[in-house]
Design an enzyme around this catalytic site. Structure first.
Site, PDB file in Angstrom:
ATOM      1  N   LYS A 184      -5.564  -0.850  -7.608  1.00  0.00           N
ATOM      2  CA  LYS A 184      -6.803  -0.417  -6.970  1.00  0.00           C
ATOM      3  C   LYS A 184      -7.914  -0.560  -8.033  1.00  0.00           C
ATOM      4  O   LYS A 184      -8.929  -1.250  -8.012  1.00  0.00           O
ATOM      5  CB  LYS A 184      -6.899   0.581  -5.959  1.00  0.00           C
ATOM      6  CG  LYS A 184      -6.195   0.433  -4.896  1.00  0.00           C
ATOM      7  CD  LYS A 184      -6.681  -0.684  -3.907  1.00  0.00           C
ATOM      8  CE  LYS A 184      -5.561  -1.073  -2.609  1.00  0.00           C
ATOM      9  NZ  LYS A 184      -5.828  -2.195  -1.917  1.00  0.00           N
ATOM     10  N   LYS A 201       0.839  -1.442   0.065  1.00  0.00           N
ATOM     11  CA  LYS A 201       0.193  -0.010  -0.023  1.00  0.00           C
ATOM     12  C   LYS A 201       0.714   1.257  -0.090  1.00  0.00           C
ATOM     13  O   LYS A 201       0.205   2.336   0.117  1.00  0.00           O
ATOM     14  CB  LYS A 201      -0.940  -0.122   1.163  1.00  0.00           C
ATOM     15  CG  LYS A 201      -0.277  -0.204   2.579  1.00  0.00           C
ATOM     16  CD  LYS A 201      -1.273   0.346   3.599  1.00  0.00           C
ATOM     17  CE  LYS A 201      -0.213   0.333   5.125  1.00  0.00           C
ATOM     18  NZ  LYS A 201      -1.241   1.017   6.281  1.00  0.00           N
ATOM     19  N   TYR A 230       0.434   1.942  -7.392  1.00  0.00           N
ATOM     20  CA  TYR A 230      -0.535   1.373  -6.165  1.00  0.00           C
ATOM     21  C   TYR A 230      -1.934   1.862  -6.493  1.00  0.00           C
ATOM     22  O   TYR A 230      -2.793   1.130  -6.442  1.00  0.00           O
ATOM     23  CB  TYR A 230      -0.182   2.002  -4.846  1.00  0.00           C
ATOM     24  CG  TYR A 230      -1.263   1.968  -3.975  1.00  0.00           C
ATOM     25  CD1 TYR A 230      -1.417   0.992  -3.134  1.00  0.00           C
ATOM     26  CD2 TYR A 230      -1.945   3.052  -3.551  1.00  0.00           C
ATOM     27  CE1 TYR A 230      -2.472   0.605  -2.273  1.00  0.00           C
ATOM     28  CE2 TYR A 230      -3.052   3.012  -2.521  1.00  0.00           C
ATOM     29  CZ  TYR A 230      -3.236   1.806  -1.893  1.00  0.00           C
ATOM     30  OH  TYR A 230      -4.260   1.678  -1.016  1.00  0.00           O
ATOM     31  N   SER A 241      -9.744   2.256  -2.317  1.00  0.00           N
ATOM     32  CA  SER A 241      -9.292   3.295  -1.729  1.00  0.00           C
ATOM     33  C   SER A 241      -9.957   4.497  -2.605  1.00  0.00           C
ATOM     34  O   SER A 241     -10.129   4.527  -3.818  1.00  0.00           O
ATOM     35  CB  SER A 241      -7.698   3.417  -2.138  1.00  0.00           C
ATOM     36  OG  SER A 241      -7.395   4.550  -1.922  1.00  0.00           O
TER      37      SER A 241
HETATM   38  P1  NAD Z   1      -1.292  -3.259   6.282  1.00  0.00           P
HETATM   39  O1  NAD Z   1      -0.159  -3.122   5.477  1.00  0.00           O
HETATM   40  O2  NAD Z   1      -1.207  -2.951   7.646  1.00  0.00           O
HETATM   41  O3  NAD Z   1      -2.090  -4.643   6.271  1.00  0.00           O
HETATM   42  C1  NAD Z   1      -2.111  -5.272   4.934  1.00  0.00           C
HETATM   43  C2  NAD Z   1      -1.920  -6.777   5.460  1.00  0.00           C
HETATM   44  O4  NAD Z   1      -1.650  -7.624   4.297  1.00  0.00           O
HETATM   45  C3  NAD Z   1      -0.446  -6.851   6.117  1.00  0.00           C
HETATM   46  O5  NAD Z   1      -0.521  -7.542   7.344  1.00  0.00           O
HETATM   47  C4  NAD Z   1       0.533  -7.705   5.324  1.00  0.00           C
HETATM   48  O6  NAD Z   1       1.432  -8.141   5.831  1.00  0.00           O
HETATM   49  C5  NAD Z   1      -0.548  -8.467   4.440  1.00  0.00           C
HETATM   50  N1  NAD Z   1      -0.073  -8.884   2.897  1.00  0.00           N
HETATM   51  C6  NAD Z   1       0.170  -8.154   1.889  1.00  0.00           C
HETATM   52  N2  NAD Z   1       0.319  -9.081   0.782  1.00  0.00           N
HETATM   53  C7  NAD Z   1       0.067 -10.473   1.229  1.00  0.00           C
HETATM   54  C8  NAD Z   1       0.147 -11.486   0.636  1.00  0.00           C
HETATM   55  N3  NAD Z   1       0.071 -11.404  -0.784  1.00  0.00           N
HETATM   56  N4  NAD Z   1      -0.307 -12.492   1.262  1.00  0.00           N
HETATM   57  C9  NAD Z   1      -0.745 -12.561   2.628  1.00  0.00           C
HETATM   58  N5  NAD Z   1      -0.791 -11.659   3.288  1.00  0.00           N
HETATM   59  C10 NAD Z   1      -0.226 -10.188   2.577  1.00  0.00           C
HETATM   60  O7  NAD Z   1      -2.293  -2.315   5.400  1.00  0.00           O
HETATM   61  P2  NAD Z   1      -3.723  -1.669   5.919  1.00  0.00           P
HETATM   62  O8  NAD Z   1      -3.616  -0.162   6.296  1.00  0.00           O
HETATM   63  O9  NAD Z   1      -4.438  -2.525   6.939  1.00  0.00           O
HETATM   64  O10 NAD Z   1      -4.562  -1.692   4.447  1.00  0.00           O
HETATM   65  C11 NAD Z   1      -5.386  -2.635   4.226  1.00  0.00           C
HETATM   66  C12 NAD Z   1      -6.045  -2.697   2.932  1.00  0.00           C
HETATM   67  O11 NAD Z   1      -6.600  -1.566   2.540  1.00  0.00           O
HETATM   68  C13 NAD Z   1      -4.904  -2.585   1.704  1.00  0.00           C
HETATM   69  O12 NAD Z   1      -5.359  -3.281   0.561  1.00  0.00           O
HETATM   70  C14 NAD Z   1      -4.637  -1.276   1.193  1.00  0.00           C
HETATM   71  O13 NAD Z   1      -4.124  -1.029   0.020  1.00  0.00           O
HETATM   72  C15 NAD Z   1      -6.186  -0.635   1.621  1.00  0.00           C
HETATM   73  N6  NAD Z   1      -6.241   0.776   1.882  1.00  0.00           N
HETATM   74  C16 NAD Z   1      -5.338   1.275   3.140  1.00  0.00           C
HETATM   75  C17 NAD Z   1      -5.604   2.710   3.404  1.00  0.00           C
HETATM   76  C18 NAD Z   1      -4.875   3.033   4.283  1.00  0.00           C
HETATM   77  O14 NAD Z   1      -4.789   4.398   4.618  1.00  0.00           O
HETATM   78  N7  NAD Z   1      -4.269   2.256   5.380  1.00  0.00           N
HETATM   79  C19 NAD Z   1      -6.121   3.344   2.502  1.00  0.00           C
HETATM   80  C20 NAD Z   1      -7.217   2.877   1.315  1.00  0.00           C
HETATM   81  C21 NAD Z   1      -6.816   1.512   1.206  1.00  0.00           C
HETATM   82  C1  UD1 Z   2      -2.096   8.543   0.806  1.00  0.00           C
HETATM   83  C2  UD1 Z   2      -2.035   8.168  -0.643  1.00  0.00           C
HETATM   84  C3  UD1 Z   2      -3.232   7.342  -0.880  1.00  0.00           C
HETATM   85  C4  UD1 Z   2      -3.397   6.319   0.221  1.00  0.00           C
HETATM   86  C5  UD1 Z   2      -3.481   7.097   1.563  1.00  0.00           C
HETATM   87  C6  UD1 Z   2      -3.650   5.912   2.567  1.00  0.00           C
HETATM   88  C7  UD1 Z   2      -0.276   9.870  -1.762  1.00  0.00           C
HETATM   89  C8  UD1 Z   2      -0.363  10.757  -2.802  1.00  0.00           C
HETATM   90  N1  UD1 Z   2      -1.520   9.034  -1.652  1.00  0.00           N
HETATM   91  O1  UD1 Z   2      -2.871   9.649   1.008  1.00  0.00           O
HETATM   92  O2  UD1 Z   2      -3.141   6.900  -2.309  1.00  0.00           O
HETATM   93  O3  UD1 Z   2      -4.552   5.620  -0.186  1.00  0.00           O
HETATM   94  O4  UD1 Z   2      -2.184   7.797   1.636  1.00  0.00           O
HETATM   95  O5  UD1 Z   2      -2.483   5.007   2.505  1.00  0.00           O
HETATM   96  O6  UD1 Z   2       0.583   9.471  -1.141  1.00  0.00           O
HETATM   97  N2  UD1 Z   2       1.381  15.105   5.074  1.00  0.00           N
HETATM   98  C9  UD1 Z   2       2.446  16.139   5.617  1.00  0.00           C
HETATM   99  N3  UD1 Z   2       3.458  15.507   6.410  1.00  0.00           N
HETATM  100  C10 UD1 Z   2       3.649  14.375   6.280  1.00  0.00           C
HETATM  101  C11 UD1 Z   2       2.546  13.424   5.769  1.00  0.00           C
HETATM  102  C12 UD1 Z   2       1.701  13.821   5.104  1.00  0.00           C
HETATM  103  O7  UD1 Z   2       2.112  17.044   5.438  1.00  0.00           O
HETATM  104  O8  UD1 Z   2       4.877  14.116   6.944  1.00  0.00           O
HETATM  105  C13 UD1 Z   2       0.080  15.689   4.277  1.00  0.00           C
HETATM  106  C14 UD1 Z   2       0.106  15.374   2.880  1.00  0.00           C
HETATM  107  O9  UD1 Z   2       0.570  15.990   2.041  1.00  0.00           O
HETATM  108  C15 UD1 Z   2      -1.623  15.199   2.794  1.00  0.00           C
HETATM  109  C16 UD1 Z   2      -2.012  14.758   4.206  1.00  0.00           C
HETATM  110  O10 UD1 Z   2      -1.004  15.170   5.013  1.00  0.00           O
HETATM  111  O11 UD1 Z   2      -1.974  16.544   2.497  1.00  0.00           O
HETATM  112  C17 UD1 Z   2      -2.416  13.361   4.280  1.00  0.00           C
HETATM  113  O12 UD1 Z   2      -1.307  12.932   3.947  1.00  0.00           O
HETATM  114  P1  UD1 Z   2      -1.270  11.052   3.894  1.00  0.00           P
HETATM  115  O13 UD1 Z   2      -1.459  10.430   5.278  1.00  0.00           O
HETATM  116  O14 UD1 Z   2      -0.026  10.450   3.520  1.00  0.00           O
HETATM  117  O15 UD1 Z   2      -2.545  10.547   3.046  1.00  0.00           O
HETATM  118  P2  UD1 Z   2      -2.641  10.892   1.616  1.00  0.00           P
HETATM  119  O16 UD1 Z   2      -1.578  11.660   0.731  1.00  0.00           O
HETATM  120  O17 UD1 Z   2      -4.230  11.671   1.437  1.00  0.00           O
END
Ligand code: NAD
Ligand code: UD1
Length: 339
Positions: free
Chosen positions: A155, A86, A151, A126
């Site tokens: 999605k 991610k 990434y 996402s």
């Molecule tokens: P995370 O990395 O904490 O959790 C993902 C988990 O998947 C991890 O435990 C990792 O070890 C496991 N994993 C990855 N590839 C694998 C594979 N091939 N086989 C088995 N396990 C595997 O991430 P998260 O923040 O919990 O995100 C979960 C999902 O949500 C992801 O698909 C991510 O892209 C999506 N997502 C997250 C955010 C965010 O901001 N955290 C935002 C939008 C979407």
């Molecule tokens: C990012 C990803 C998005 C993903 C999401 C969750 C990018 C461009 N987008 O979203 O695809 O789904 O994370 O994993 O990377 N910021 C600061 N200082 C920092 C970190 C962040 O100012 O040290 C600001 C960023 O500029 C942004 C906001 O905080 O405006 C949120 O940032 P972040 O938490 O990285 O999320 P997104 O960029 O929204």
């Protein structure tokens, strides 16, 4: 109705919080994870918080023999597919690994589900699929991805693959959950986001500055066309997000076809709003400075979450203060994460 739910990536940040909600509601949970971005301790914490047990398989979801075995040994009724890589920046450096992992894992699950007659699938999508839309708030019918990262493209491609699979198979049900910016942690402070290395995302960075692991926060840009010049995002408490998955599995069980839902609060907060709220709620100082814009950031991104309220019966309830308090509670109690 309780179900037997497989959580791929269930040891990760969102998956572990969802496991807790599902177990608390009486669902049976099976978790598969390869720990590529998580630690086994997360599983102990889920058991500790819920007082409940579940089956765990250490495997790569791309491994079809392992998935076949898992589905043979367990009566899975629904899959929530969290497993995926991610990190946006990393996906630009190693795109092939991202496409391989994120897309292959989804295809393997679809094939295995078909073989075992499992028809309900919930996918972690996402807000990134909306690309750089200049119309806010974002609704599910808006066009997807005009720009973005490898990434983000995984999605969008996965959304398309799942939609095609539904068109071809009238029995299949897919819920595409488009998460906005998940932050916060379980109120116990025993589980939370535990990024490896220096965090890329805002809240883990703030928390690590607050706990003294990093010297100061860099705020990326204060000249955006927003009320205070810093970027605006739709931050959502991870526990609200987890509860959205409980609604999504019910929806999947009672509908056919593919349907997308925004999971956000509908409210945009700026980076400075988050910083100031974190300082105020937690009564601590936080050093920050303004830095140049980060490549790829968009000025504003927030949801219209009304479809999820209407059709899933779900609405985010936790405030930005809850999110800042719970993130800090997690970080201060676990300065080195899950070890
Ligand atoms: P995370 O990395 O904490 O959790 C993902 C988990 O998947 C991890 O435990 C990792 O070890 C496991 N994993 C990855 N590839 C694998 C594979 N091939 N086989 C088995 N396990 C595997 O991430 P998260 O923040 O919990 O995100 C979960 C999902 O949500 C992801 O698909 C991510 O892209 C999506 N997502 C997250 C955010 C965010 O901001 N955290 C935002 C939008 C979407
Ligand atoms: C990012 C990803 C998005 C993903 C999401 C969750 C990018 C461009 N987008 O979203 O695809 O789904 O994370 O994993 O990377 N910021 C600061 N200082 C920092 C970190 C962040 O100012 O040290 C600001 C960023 O500029 C942004 C906001 O905080 O405006 C949120 O940032 P972040 O938490 O990285 O999320 P997104 O960029 O929204």
């Amino acid at each position: 109705m309780t179900m037997n739910v497989l959580l791929t990536g269930g040891a990760g940040y969102i998956g572990s919080h969802t496991a807790i909600e599902l177990l608390d509601m009486g669902h049976s949970v099976v978790i598969v994870d390869n720990f590529s971005n998580s630690k086994p301790e997360a599983l102990n914490r889920i058991r500790e918080i819920t007082g409940k047990n579940f089956k765990f398989f250490e495997a790569d979801v791309c491994d079809s023999a392992a998935m076949d075995k898992l589905f043979s040994e367990n009566e899975i009724e629904c899959v929530i597919h969290f497993a995926g890589l991610k990190a946006v920046g990393e996906s630009c450096a190693i795109p092939v690994k991202y496409y391989r992992n994120n897309i292959d894992s989804t295809l393997t699950l679809l094939e295995t589900m078909k073989k075992h007659g499992v028809n309900n699938f919930v996918f972690s999508s996402s807000a990134t699929v909306y690309g750089d839309s200049d119309k806010m708030p974002l609704t599910e019918d808006m066009p997807t991805l005009t720009s973005g990262s490898p990434y983000g493209r995984t999605k969008l491609m996965i959304e398309q693959i799942l939609t095609d699979a539904c068109s071809a198979d009238p029995e299949l049900s897919v819920v595409l959950l488009r998460y906005f910016n998940p932050i916060g942690a379980h109120k116990s402070g025993r589980i939370g986001e535990d990024p490896s290395g220096i965090p890329n995302n805002l809240m883990p960075y703030i928390s690590q500055v607050a706990v003294g692991k990093l010297p100061k926060l860099g705020i990326f840009g204060n000249d955006y066309p927003t009320p205070d010049g810093t970027c605006v995002r739709d931050y959502i408490h991870v526990v609200d997000l987890a509860k959205g998955h409980a609604k999504a599995i019910d929806y999947a069980a009672s509908h056919k076809g593919a349907e997308a839902f925004n999971l956000g609060t509908g409210v945009g907060y700026s980076v400075l709003d988050i910083v100031n709220s974190f300082i105020k709620v937690n009564g601590i100082d936080l050093k920050y400075e303004f830095q140049p814009r980060r490549a790829g950031d968009i000025p504003e991104c927030y949801s219209d979450p009304s479809k999820a309220e209407r059709e899933l019966g779900w609405k985010a309830e936790r405030t930005i203060e809850d999110m800042c308090r719970d993130s800090w509670n997690w970080q201060k109690n676990n300065p080195n994460g899950l070890n």
